[in-house]
Design a protein around this motif. Structure first.
Motif, PDB file in Angstrom:
ATOM      1  N   TYR A  72      29.151 -12.044   1.661  1.00 46.48           N
ATOM      2  CA  TYR A  72      29.438 -12.878   0.487  1.00 46.48           C
ATOM      3  C   TYR A  72      30.487 -12.225  -0.403  1.00 46.48           C
ATOM      4  O   TYR A  72      31.359 -12.907  -0.939  1.00 46.48           O
ATOM      5  CB  TYR A  72      28.160 -13.174  -0.321  1.00 46.48           C
ATOM      6  N   TRP A  81      19.502  -8.020   3.005  1.00 45.61           N
ATOM      7  CA  TRP A  81      19.275  -9.383   2.536  1.00 45.61           C
ATOM      8  C   TRP A  81      20.373 -10.270   3.090  1.00 45.61           C
ATOM      9  O   TRP A  81      21.519  -9.845   3.233  1.00 45.61           O
ATOM     10  CB  TRP A  81      19.319  -9.395   1.005  1.00 45.61           C
ATOM     11  N   SER A  82      20.013 -11.502   3.406  1.00 42.36           N
ATOM     12  CA  SER A  82      21.039 -12.458   3.819  1.00 42.36           C
ATOM     13  C   SER A  82      20.593 -13.867   3.438  1.00 42.36           C
ATOM     14  O   SER A  82      19.410 -14.128   3.253  1.00 42.36           O
ATOM     15  CB  SER A  82      21.310 -12.371   5.326  1.00 42.36           C
ATOM     16  N   GLU A 111      27.336  -4.498   9.853  1.00 41.63           N
ATOM     17  CA  GLU A 111      25.971  -5.036   9.802  1.00 41.63           C
ATOM     18  C   GLU A 111      25.687  -5.971  10.974  1.00 41.63           C
ATOM     19  O   GLU A 111      24.583  -5.972  11.525  1.00 41.63           O
ATOM     20  CB  GLU A 111      25.746  -5.791   8.490  1.00 41.63           C
ATOM     21  N   TYR A 112      26.667  -6.776  11.366  1.00 36.87           N
ATOM     22  CA  TYR A 112      26.483  -7.720  12.465  1.00 36.87           C
ATOM     23  C   TYR A 112      26.673  -7.063  13.826  1.00 36.87           C
ATOM     24  O   TYR A 112      26.522  -7.725  14.853  1.00 36.87           O
ATOM     25  CB  TYR A 112      27.445  -8.905  12.319  1.00 36.87           C
ATOM     26  N   PHE A 115      21.668 -17.844   4.739  1.00 31.67           N
ATOM     27  CA  PHE A 115      22.407 -18.621   5.737  1.00 31.67           C
ATOM     28  C   PHE A 115      23.112 -17.709   6.739  1.00 31.67           C
ATOM     29  O   PHE A 115      24.207 -18.015   7.207  1.00 31.67           O
ATOM     30  CB  PHE A 115      23.413 -19.580   5.082  1.00 31.67           C
ATOM     31  N   GLY A 116      22.499 -16.562   7.012  1.00 38.52           N
ATOM     32  CA  GLY A 116      23.058 -15.625   7.986  1.00 38.52           C
ATOM     33  C   GLY A 116      24.209 -14.787   7.462  1.00 38.52           C
ATOM     34  O   GLY A 116      24.845 -14.067   8.226  1.00 38.52           O
ATOM     35  N   ILE A 117      24.472 -14.860   6.172  1.00 39.68           N
ATOM     36  CA  ILE A 117      25.560 -14.073   5.579  1.00 39.68           C
ATOM     37  C   ILE A 117      24.947 -13.026   4.657  1.00 39.68           C
ATOM     38  O   ILE A 117      24.137 -13.344   3.790  1.00 39.68           O
ATOM     39  CB  ILE A 117      26.537 -14.974   4.792  1.00 39.68           C
ATOM     40  N   SER A 118      25.349 -11.772   4.862  1.00 41.86           N
ATOM     41  CA  SER A 118      24.817 -10.670   4.064  1.00 41.86           C
ATOM     42  C   SER A 118      25.518 -10.600   2.717  1.00 41.86           C
ATOM     43  O   SER A 118      26.513 -11.294   2.466  1.00 41.86           O
ATOM     44  CB  SER A 118      25.014  -9.351   4.814  1.00 41.86           C
ATOM     45  N   TRP A 172      29.525  -5.892  15.067  1.00 40.01           N
ATOM     46  CA  TRP A 172      30.804  -6.227  15.687  1.00 40.01           C
ATOM     47  C   TRP A 172      31.631  -4.981  15.963  1.00 40.01           C
ATOM     48  O   TRP A 172      32.472  -4.974  16.844  1.00 40.01           O
ATOM     49  CB  TRP A 172      31.596  -7.181  14.803  1.00 40.01           C
TER      50      TRP A 172
END
Length: 160
Positions: free
Chosen positions: A138, A128-129, A89-90, A131-134, A92
């Motif tokens: 989590y 959805w995320s 998702e990010y 604080f920048g975490i999906s 990377w």
């Protein structure tokens, strides 16, 4: 409460809440899962079954400890998959390149209608995320924490 009891409690509650949260996000909030989301759910379901066996076997500490450890491994497996999914998702690393939701059964028209009505959910886009975490991130964090807590408690549990 003994360390083994605490380990069993975490082993049943963590995957139940994480899987429950995934189902609520899907059926209440309309966040349809992609294939990698589904990959994260199966180990949690397995962990719930293994934790239930550990609870049933609480009169046999050795067997109960073994099944709690297996539940922790399943939870960890979901967490590792969650971290991999979050990385996709990010951006990377590369993830899946195709969607694989294929309905089965019924007439050709029924299958085609089902395909056309199925929401397309990409694995490389976080729906959805916070604080920048999906959600995948989590799941990775919470699953890792739960698995480590179970392993720590089991290592401190009295020898059976």
């Amino acid at each position: 409460m003994t360390n083994l009891s605490r380990a069993r409690l975490i082993a049943i509650l963590a995957p139940t809440f994480l899987l429950g949260g995934a189902l609520v996000s899907q059926y209440v909030f309309g966040l349809h899962p992609c294939e990698m989301c589904m990959w994260q759910r199966w180990p949690h379901l397995g962990a719930i079954v293994l934790a239930l066996i550990a609870i049933v076997l609480r009169g046999n500490p050795s067997a109960s400890k073994l099944f709690a450890a297996l539940a922790a491994l399943a939870i960890l497996g979901s967490g590792v998959t969650g971290f991999f999914h979050a990385g996709v998702e990010y951006g990377w690393w590369q993830g899946l390149t195709a969607c694989s939701t294929v309905p089965v059964g019924g007439s050709t028209d029924d299958v085609l209608a089902s395909i056309m009505n199925t929401p397309l959910t990409r694995c490389d886009v976080a729906p959805w995320s916070l604080f920048g975490i999906s959600l995948a991130g989590y799941n990775g964090l919470l699953s890792l924490a739960a698995a480590l807590a179970i392993f720590a408690l089991l290592s401190k549990a009295k020898k059976a």
